[in-house]
Design a protein around this motif. Sequence first.
Motif, PDB file in Angstrom:
ATOM      1  N   VAL A  20     -20.720 -31.945   3.052  1.00  8.18           N
ATOM      2  CA  VAL A  20     -21.761 -32.966   2.884  1.00  8.18           C
ATOM      3  C   VAL A  20     -21.535 -34.112   3.873  1.00  8.18           C
ATOM      4  CG1 VAL A  20     -22.728 -34.649   1.265  1.00  8.18           C
ATOM      5  CG2 VAL A  20     -22.090 -32.362   0.460  1.00  8.18           C
ATOM      6  N   CYS A  21     -20.259 -34.489   4.036  1.00  7.80           N
ATOM      7  CA  CYS A  21     -19.939 -35.630   4.903  1.00  7.80           C
ATOM      8  C   CYS A  21     -19.987 -35.271   6.394  1.00  7.80           C
ATOM      9  CB  CYS A  21     -18.553 -36.172   4.572  1.00  7.80           C
ATOM     10  SG  CYS A  21     -18.459 -36.936   2.952  1.00  7.80           S
TER      11      CYS A  21
ATOM     12  N   THR B 278     -18.256 -34.555  -3.663  1.00 13.42           N
ATOM     13  CA  THR B 278     -18.628 -33.138  -3.556  1.00 13.42           C
ATOM     14  C   THR B 278     -17.512 -32.271  -4.123  1.00 13.42           C
ATOM     15  OG1 THR B 278     -19.850 -33.592  -1.546  1.00 13.42           O
ATOM     16  CG2 THR B 278     -19.252 -31.293  -1.942  1.00 13.42           C
TER      17      THR B 278
ATOM     18  N   CYS C 233     -16.723 -38.345  -1.299  1.00 12.64           N
ATOM     19  CA  CYS C 233     -18.128 -38.505  -1.669  1.00 12.64           C
ATOM     20  C   CYS C 233     -18.410 -37.836  -3.015  1.00 12.64           C
ATOM     21  CB  CYS C 233     -19.029 -37.911  -0.598  1.00 12.64           C
ATOM     22  SG  CYS C 233     -18.934 -36.124  -0.540  1.00 12.64           S
TER      23      CYS C 233
ATOM     24  N   MET D 255     -14.497 -34.880  -0.270  1.00 10.39           N
ATOM     25  CA  MET D 255     -14.068 -35.226  -1.625  1.00 10.39           C
ATOM     26  C   MET D 255     -14.330 -36.690  -1.979  1.00 10.39           C
ATOM     27  SD  MET D 255     -12.886 -34.470  -4.460  1.00 10.39           S
ATOM     28  CE  MET D 255     -11.997 -35.999  -4.715  1.00 10.39           C
TER      29      MET D 255
ATOM     30  N   CYS E 159     -15.406 -31.715   4.532  1.00  9.98           N
ATOM     31  CA  CYS E 159     -16.423 -31.758   3.485  1.00  9.98           C
ATOM     32  C   CYS E 159     -17.804 -31.411   4.075  1.00  9.98           C
ATOM     33  CB  CYS E 159     -16.464 -33.156   2.867  1.00  9.98           C
ATOM     34  SG  CYS E 159     -17.874 -33.396   1.781  1.00  9.98           S
TER      35      CYS E 159
HETATM   36 ZN   LIG Z   1     -18.009 -35.511   1.357  1.00 10.49          ZN
END
Ligand SMILES: [Zn+2]
Length: 406
Positions: free
Chosen positions: A18-19, A5, A3, A1, A16
């Motif tokens: 993506v992270c 996304t 980041c 979050m 997350c």
């Molecule tokens: Zn993230």
Amino acid sequence: MTCGTEKPLEGFFAPCPVCAPKGRMRTMEPVYDYEGLRANGTFAAWQKRCADNHVPNLWVFREMLPLPDGADPVTLVEGGTPLVLLPTKGPGRIWIKDETRNPTGSFKDRFQTVSISWAHAAGHKKCVSTTTGNHGTSMAAYAAKCGMKGLVFCDPDSPEIHRRLIQLFGSWLAVLKNRKQLLEWLVRERGWYPSTGFTPPVSTPYGIEGYKTLGYEAFFQLGRMPSRVLAPVSVGDVLYGPWKGFQELEKLGANGPLPRMYAIQSAGCDPVVQGFRAGAREMPVHPNPQTIAISIGDATGGWHALSPIYESNGGAETVTDAEIVRAMGTIGAVGIAAEPASAAPVAAALNQQKRGELGQDEDVVCIVTGSSAKWPDTLPLAYTPRALIDENPASVRAWIQSFDPE
Ligand SMILES: [Zn+2]
Ligand SMILES: Cc1ncc(COP(=O)(O)O)c(C=O)c1O
């Protein structure tokens, strides 16, 4: 979050996406329609519900809690705890947010009422948590309230009373040091709901929303933002949650400035303080935690313990076990029984006052997170003995005359 996304939160207990591949284990969390809520007068509605600085319970803030419309909360009537002024000569006012008054005696009830309410509404039947004591006792109570099957992984250092309460509430209990892998297995492979803190690889994003209400309540009880908030920190939910709450209040229309957030730890286990001093983004691991304050004695904290400190221009400080014990006595002197971890922020606030750091008009809110009733062995450290056990009336009379000579 963090980041940015976004994805639907339904049943999402992993970090997350993506992270995580970049080695940053960030938890997802709910966001709300702040513009819409501001436009339809949520803040004014809350002011009305909290008239005369009195907050009835935390579900008065339901618009900002992640429960589907129409679902009934699983509640034992939590939150709405007193804000008590500690008598000091100043400068500044030191307040105790008395979380001992929650149904199972700690602030964890804010987490579990929201977390279990969401799980129950979503149709989960089994919940699991890992705990140093308070967190698991609280989950067991809320699981009992709504008829979910509960399982608690409890730290061997936790006092026996927690284990008894967990079983009284009908949950299963395993006592062991290494809890994370089992938790992950249960959640990923056996469909258990993780009603446990905001730390990957598996955790709920919903419980921490309950801690936001600590920020809401402090604001409505003071009638303004506090200048500082001090909390005893382990994983960091206890700091991150209220910080999110203060930020949301501002989005809904409350006046700032926002408080400075302080993480308080014991000198014998201070990974968050070490991380802050090093300007870190990830958390170091303490090699050998040693403290009377077991509830904040975890070797590592979560990344989110640090972000409120940086964002609010706050700080991270240690107190010694001796200072903690002294603060337990100071809190006891206003009729509140705090466990060692919970006395740590009061010890730190008194240190800040002594060092001359507090302004005359500052409101410093210390989150006194839990009751000493569940940590009975630590109590005698905090008082001078005043008891007599004697069947002989003459000796009892003589003893009374020793402190009541007239
Ligand atoms: Zn993230
Ligand atoms: C009484 C008490 N205070 C503080 C904490 C620390 O909270 P967090 O892990 O959210 O930082 C805990 C956690 O177990 C606790 O039980």
